[in-house]
Design a protein around this motif. Structure first.
Motif, PDB file in Angstrom:
ATOM      1  N   ARG A 273       3.672  11.534   4.298  1.00 30.57           N
ATOM      2  CA  ARG A 273       3.559  11.696   2.847  1.00 30.57           C
ATOM      3  C   ARG A 273       4.581  12.682   2.287  1.00 30.57           C
ATOM      4  NH1 ARG A 273      -0.855  10.226  -0.146  1.00 30.57           N
ATOM      5  NH2 ARG A 273      -0.819  12.210  -1.296  1.00 30.57           N
ATOM      6  N   THR A 274       5.170  13.536   3.145  1.00 29.65           N
ATOM      7  CA  THR A 274       6.120  14.528   2.645  1.00 29.65           C
ATOM      8  C   THR A 274       7.422  13.902   2.193  1.00 29.65           C
ATOM      9  OG1 THR A 274       7.061  14.982   4.837  1.00 29.65           O
ATOM     10  CG2 THR A 274       5.174  16.318   4.139  1.00 29.65           C
ATOM     11  N   ASP A 275       7.861  12.816   2.860  1.00 32.90           N
ATOM     12  CA  ASP A 275       9.155  12.203   2.546  1.00 32.90           C
ATOM     13  C   ASP A 275       9.125  10.756   3.014  1.00 32.90           C
ATOM     14  OD1 ASP A 275      11.939  11.298   2.814  1.00 32.90           O
ATOM     15  OD2 ASP A 275      12.476  13.368   2.407  1.00 32.90           O
ATOM     16  N   PRO A 276       9.454   9.813   2.134  1.00 30.36           N
ATOM     17  CA  PRO A 276       9.392   8.393   2.515  1.00 30.36           C
ATOM     18  C   PRO A 276      10.337   8.006   3.650  1.00 30.36           C
ATOM     19  CG  PRO A 276       9.468   8.621   0.131  1.00 30.36           C
ATOM     20  CD  PRO A 276       9.755   9.982   0.695  1.00 30.36           C
ATOM     21  N   SER A 277      11.345   8.825   3.933  1.00 30.37           N
ATOM     22  CA  SER A 277      12.295   8.467   4.993  1.00 30.37           C
ATOM     23  C   SER A 277      11.792   8.815   6.386  1.00 30.37           C
ATOM     24  CB  SER A 277      13.633   9.170   4.759  1.00 30.37           C
ATOM     25  OG  SER A 277      13.556  10.552   5.090  1.00 30.37           O
TER      26      SER A 277
ATOM     27  N   LEU B 180      -3.969   6.259   2.264  1.00 27.69           N
ATOM     28  CA  LEU B 180      -3.199   7.389   1.749  1.00 27.69           C
ATOM     29  C   LEU B 180      -1.720   7.054   1.572  1.00 27.69           C
ATOM     30  CD1 LEU B 180      -5.060  10.176   3.727  1.00 27.69           C
ATOM     31  CD2 LEU B 180      -5.107   9.786   1.257  1.00 27.69           C
ATOM     32  N   GLY B 181      -1.406   5.758   1.598  1.00 27.51           N
ATOM     33  CA  GLY B 181      -0.079   5.331   1.186  1.00 27.51           C
ATOM     34  C   GLY B 181       1.000   5.361   2.233  1.00 27.51           C
ATOM     35  N   VAL B 182       0.628   5.413   3.517  1.00 34.34           N
ATOM     36  CA  VAL B 182       1.638   5.399   4.582  1.00 34.34           C
ATOM     37  C   VAL B 182       1.269   4.349   5.636  1.00 34.34           C
ATOM     38  CG1 VAL B 182       2.504   7.734   4.242  1.00 34.34           C
ATOM     39  CG2 VAL B 182       0.479   7.387   5.660  1.00 34.34           C
ATOM     40  N   PRO B 183       1.157   3.082   5.238  1.00 33.12           N
ATOM     41  CA  PRO B 183       0.723   2.038   6.170  1.00 33.12           C
ATOM     42  C   PRO B 183       1.724   1.780   7.295  1.00 33.12           C
ATOM     43  CG  PRO B 183       1.512   1.042   4.150  1.00 33.12           C
ATOM     44  CD  PRO B 183       1.449   2.525   3.901  1.00 33.12           C
ATOM     45  N   HIS B 184       2.929   2.336   7.175  1.00 34.28           N
ATOM     46  CA  HIS B 184       3.938   2.146   8.214  1.00 34.28           C
ATOM     47  C   HIS B 184       3.748   3.086   9.400  1.00 34.28           C
ATOM     48  CE1 HIS B 184       5.224   5.033   5.227  1.00 34.28           C
ATOM     49  NE2 HIS B 184       6.131   5.537   6.025  1.00 34.28           N
TER      50      HIS B 184
ATOM     51  N   THR C  72      11.923  16.693   7.829  1.00 41.30           N
ATOM     52  CA  THR C  72      13.107  16.523   6.994  1.00 41.30           C
ATOM     53  C   THR C  72      13.538  15.057   7.061  1.00 41.30           C
ATOM     54  OG1 THR C  72      14.534  17.216   8.824  1.00 41.30           O
ATOM     55  CG2 THR C  72      13.911  18.903   7.244  1.00 41.30           C
ATOM     56  N   VAL C  73      14.616  14.730   6.386  1.00 36.57           N
ATOM     57  CA  VAL C  73      15.037  13.338   6.202  1.00 36.57           C
ATOM     58  C   VAL C  73      15.199  12.620   7.543  1.00 36.57           C
ATOM     59  CG1 VAL C  73      16.863  11.852   5.317  1.00 36.57           C
ATOM     60  CG2 VAL C  73      16.153  13.862   4.022  1.00 36.57           C
ATOM     61  N   ASP C  74      14.551  11.461   7.663  1.00 35.29           N
ATOM     62  CA  ASP C  74      14.660  10.547   8.807  1.00 35.29           C
ATOM     63  C   ASP C  74      14.033  11.090  10.100  1.00 35.29           C
ATOM     64  OD1 ASP C  74      15.927   8.532   7.372  1.00 35.29           O
ATOM     65  OD2 ASP C  74      17.921   9.332   7.764  1.00 35.29           O
ATOM     66  N   ASP C  75      13.325  12.189  10.045  1.00 38.25           N
ATOM     67  CA  ASP C  75      12.715  12.752  11.264  1.00 38.25           C
ATOM     68  C   ASP C  75      11.562  11.884  11.758  1.00 38.25           C
ATOM     69  OD1 ASP C  75      14.397  14.863  11.527  1.00 38.25           O
ATOM     70  OD2 ASP C  75      12.985  16.406  10.867  1.00 38.25           O
ATOM     71  N   LEU C  76      11.389  11.883  13.082  1.00 41.32           N
ATOM     72  CA  LEU C  76      10.293  11.173  13.750  1.00 41.32           C
ATOM     73  C   LEU C  76       9.334  12.170  14.380  1.00 41.32           C
ATOM     74  CD1 LEU C  76       8.854   8.695  15.087  1.00 41.32           C
ATOM     75  CD2 LEU C  76      10.516   8.912  16.959  1.00 41.32           C
ATOM     76  N   LEU C  77       8.043  11.978  14.133  1.00 37.26           N
ATOM     77  CA  LEU C  77       6.988  12.818  14.697  1.00 37.26           C
ATOM     78  C   LEU C  77       6.177  12.055  15.712  1.00 37.26           C
ATOM     79  CD1 LEU C  77       5.019  15.407  14.499  1.00 37.26           C
ATOM     80  CD2 LEU C  77       3.690  13.957  12.927  1.00 37.26           C
ATOM     81  N   TRP C  78       5.827  12.716  16.802  1.00 32.49           N
ATOM     82  CA  TRP C  78       4.752  12.260  17.675  1.00 32.49           C
ATOM     83  C   TRP C  78       3.510  13.093  17.367  1.00 32.49           C
ATOM     84  CZ3 TRP C  78       6.812  12.064  23.436  1.00 32.49           C
ATOM     85  CH2 TRP C  78       7.751  11.030  23.550  1.00 32.49           C
ATOM     86  N   ASP C  79       2.408  12.438  17.044  1.00 30.97           N
ATOM     87  CA  ASP C  79       1.113  13.105  16.883  1.00 30.97           C
ATOM     88  C   ASP C  79       0.277  12.694  18.088  1.00 30.97           C
ATOM     89  OD1 ASP C  79      -1.277  14.217  16.109  1.00 30.97           O
ATOM     90  OD2 ASP C  79      -1.418  13.146  14.190  1.00 30.97           O
ATOM     91  N   VAL C  80       0.185  13.581  19.068  1.00 34.78           N
ATOM     92  CA  VAL C  80      -0.400  13.247  20.367  1.00 34.78           C
ATOM     93  C   VAL C  80      -1.866  13.674  20.387  1.00 34.78           C
ATOM     94  CG1 VAL C  80      -0.226  13.565  22.863  1.00 34.78           C
ATOM     95  CG2 VAL C  80       1.852  13.541  21.458  1.00 34.78           C
TER      96      VAL C  80
ATOM     97  N   ASP D 197       0.807  -1.217   0.000  1.00 30.88           N
ATOM     98  CA  ASP D 197       0.000   0.000   0.000  1.00 30.88           C
ATOM     99  C   ASP D 197       0.845   1.273   0.000  1.00 30.88           C
ATOM    100  OD1 ASP D 197      -2.758  -0.691  -0.153  1.00 30.88           O
ATOM    101  OD2 ASP D 197      -2.632  -1.533   1.860  1.00 30.88           O
ATOM    102  N   ARG D 198       2.153   1.146   0.239  1.00 34.36           N
ATOM    103  CA  ARG D 198       3.007   2.343   0.177  1.00 34.36           C
ATOM    104  C   ARG D 198       2.984   2.995  -1.200  1.00 34.36           C
ATOM    105  NH1 ARG D 198       8.311   2.745   3.772  1.00 34.36           N
ATOM    106  NH2 ARG D 198       7.736   1.543   5.594  1.00 34.36           N
ATOM    107  N   VAL D 199       2.681   2.212  -2.244  1.00 34.62           N
ATOM    108  CA  VAL D 199       2.686   2.807  -3.584  1.00 34.62           C
ATOM    109  C   VAL D 199       1.563   3.829  -3.737  1.00 34.62           C
ATOM    110  CG1 VAL D 199       3.691   0.725  -4.591  1.00 34.62           C
ATOM    111  CG2 VAL D 199       1.216   1.036  -4.661  1.00 34.62           C
ATOM    112  N   ARG D 200       0.543   3.783  -2.891  1.00 37.23           N
ATOM    113  CA  ARG D 200      -0.570   4.733  -3.017  1.00 37.23           C
ATOM    114  C   ARG D 200      -0.089   6.178  -2.892  1.00 37.23           C
ATOM    115  NH1 ARG D 200      -5.909   2.375  -1.975  1.00 37.23           N
ATOM    116  NH2 ARG D 200      -5.724   0.149  -1.525  1.00 37.23           N
ATOM    117  N   ARG D 201       0.956   6.402  -2.093  1.00 37.32           N
ATOM    118  CA  ARG D 201       1.482   7.766  -1.950  1.00 37.32           C
ATOM    119  C   ARG D 201       2.008   8.301  -3.281  1.00 37.32           C
ATOM    120  NH1 ARG D 201       6.404   9.806  -2.019  1.00 37.32           N
ATOM    121  NH2 ARG D 201       6.828  11.762  -0.891  1.00 37.32           N
TER     122      ARG D 201
END
Length: 408
Positions: A276-280, A303-307, A255-263, A138-142
């Motif tokens: 969706r902004t960057d696959p990394s 929406l293509g980000v099943p991870h 940016t590249v390799d960044d991790l977000l918490w959505d609380v 499903d990543r291809v959906r992005r």
């Protein structure tokens, strides 16, 4: 770079499906000179009898076992076989990180991507490549947009049919598919068709699926620029609206390799658009309600980000064992005891925190925090045209207060 396996020195030889005949002189010489050859069973079987080195198949799982495997053969001349280009979704980059790039010699081979583009006449620099090996298809959906050239690496012979179903479900059933199998061998062949009526039988497991992406009539094309339409998400009203979402993502600055918490993620719109902004990039969506957590998972897949990792629980307790974030978004609930202290403590130095409030109580917390820690306060008011009797007038949405701050 510090080596975790002192003394290890490795030559990595890229090998194609054509095996020994397709190798250049340097690759053949390295294999003849080796004392031990590591690789997948299929690659090892391609070597002729003149390669007298001990042949060691990869264990499963490979990466956790790699340090001990190299240590077990320390002091010997080691060759590693890799499919095609060892630095393209290959073992070469893992070895370079493990023992240091100065201890790794890489002898490349044309990748399946290069061979596929050569057969199709596609410019490599215009092609988007996605691997479905060990990853959710499903990543291809992005990546779906009319005119895009997409190459998908599949784990087995069922990938083309599964990809055709995914494309059709996403509204891209008009896409042209070409399966390029056994590239570089005398068994090389191709199968062409259209996603919505794909009926080819499973074929060679060694293949690349090429997709010339085309949308079915009426399909909405979704950009990777933040600010998707609100109805792109399944939600129950717990949604950061389009304008506020775009503003928040611009301040979270993925940016590249960044991790977000959505609380307090609601339907997960911030985390989904971040990914969706960057696959990394990576993200964790924290949500207390079970039905909303399930909805987040569905939105991420569609929406293509099943991870996207979904953690069900109440902040701050649910945050305790999460990896330190580079950015945190709190869409509401910063007034709850302990939430701010937990996210601020966990946030990496230089990390970004963005919090929203739509109530006076929440606004008061944001103002107080901005006095103590600085940052920017923004008040966003949006009005949309709507029917007003027989005319049209402006209908205001609830004002939104945003606090954005960077941790020193």
């Amino acid at each position: 770079m510090n080596s975790t396996t002192p003394g290890a020195s490795v030559t990595v030889v890229g090998i194609g499906a054509d095996g020994w005949p397709g190798l250049g002189d340097p690759g053949r010489a390295a294999l003849r000179h080796a004392q031990v050859v590591l690789g997948g069973g299929r690659q090892l079987d391609l070597l002729p009898g003149e390669v007298t080195a001990q042949r060691v198949p990869w264990p499963t799982p490979l990466l956790p076992a790699l340090p001990d495997l190299l240590a077990a053969h320390a002091g010997r001349r080691i060759c590693v076989l890799a499919s095609g280009d060892p630095m393209w979704f290959g073992i070469g980059s893992h070895l370079a990180r493990l023992v240091g790039p100065h201890r790794v010699r890489v002898l490349g081979h044309p990748s399946s991507i290069s061979l596929a583009c050569a057969r199709l006449g596609w410019p490599v620099e215009r092609v988007t490549v996605r691997s479905a090996v060990g990853r959710d298809l499903d990543r291809v959906r992005r990546d779906l947009a009319p005119g895009r050239l997409l190459l998908v690496l599949g784990p087995d012979a069922t990938t083309p049919a599964a990809l055709a179903r995914t494309l059709t479900d996403a509204g891209y059933g008009a896409s042209e598919l070409t399966v390029l199998a056994a590239l570089g061998t005398d068994r090389e062949h191709r199968v062409d068709g259209c996603a919505h009526d794909w009926n080819a039988e499973p074929g060679d497991p060694l293949h690349v699926v090429a997709v010339r992406v085309a949308a079915a009539p009426g399909t909405r094309v979704l950009s990777t620029v933040p600010g998707l339409p609100d109805d792109a998400f399944d939600h129950d009203g717990a949604l950061t609206k389009r304008e506020g979402r775009a503003l928040a993502l611009s301040r979270l600055a993925p940016t590249v390799d960044d991790l977000l918490w959505d609380v307090g993620a609601g339907c997960g719109s911030i985390a989904v658009e971040w990914l969706r902004t960057d696959p990394s990039t990576s993200a964790v969506a924290v949500e207390a309600r079970a039905e909303r957590a399930e909805r987040i998972t569905g939105n991420a897949r569609a929406l293509g980000v099943p991870h996207l990792r979904v953690v069900r629980g109440q902040a701050p307790d649910a945050l305790a064992d999460l990896p330190a974030p580079d950015a945190v978004f709190v869409g509401g609930g910063l007034t709850a005891p302990g939430v701010f202290d937990a996210v601020w403590t966990a946030l990496r130095p230089g990390g970004r925190l963005v919090a929203h409030a739509v109530t006076l109580e929440g606004e008061r917390v944001l103002v107080d925090q901005s006095v103590q820690r600085g940052g920017d306060l923004t008040r966003l008011s949006v009005e949309r045209a709507a029917p007003l009797g027989g005319f049209t007038g402006w209908k205001p949405a609830r004002p939104l207060v945003q606090w954005a701050v960077t941790k020193p």
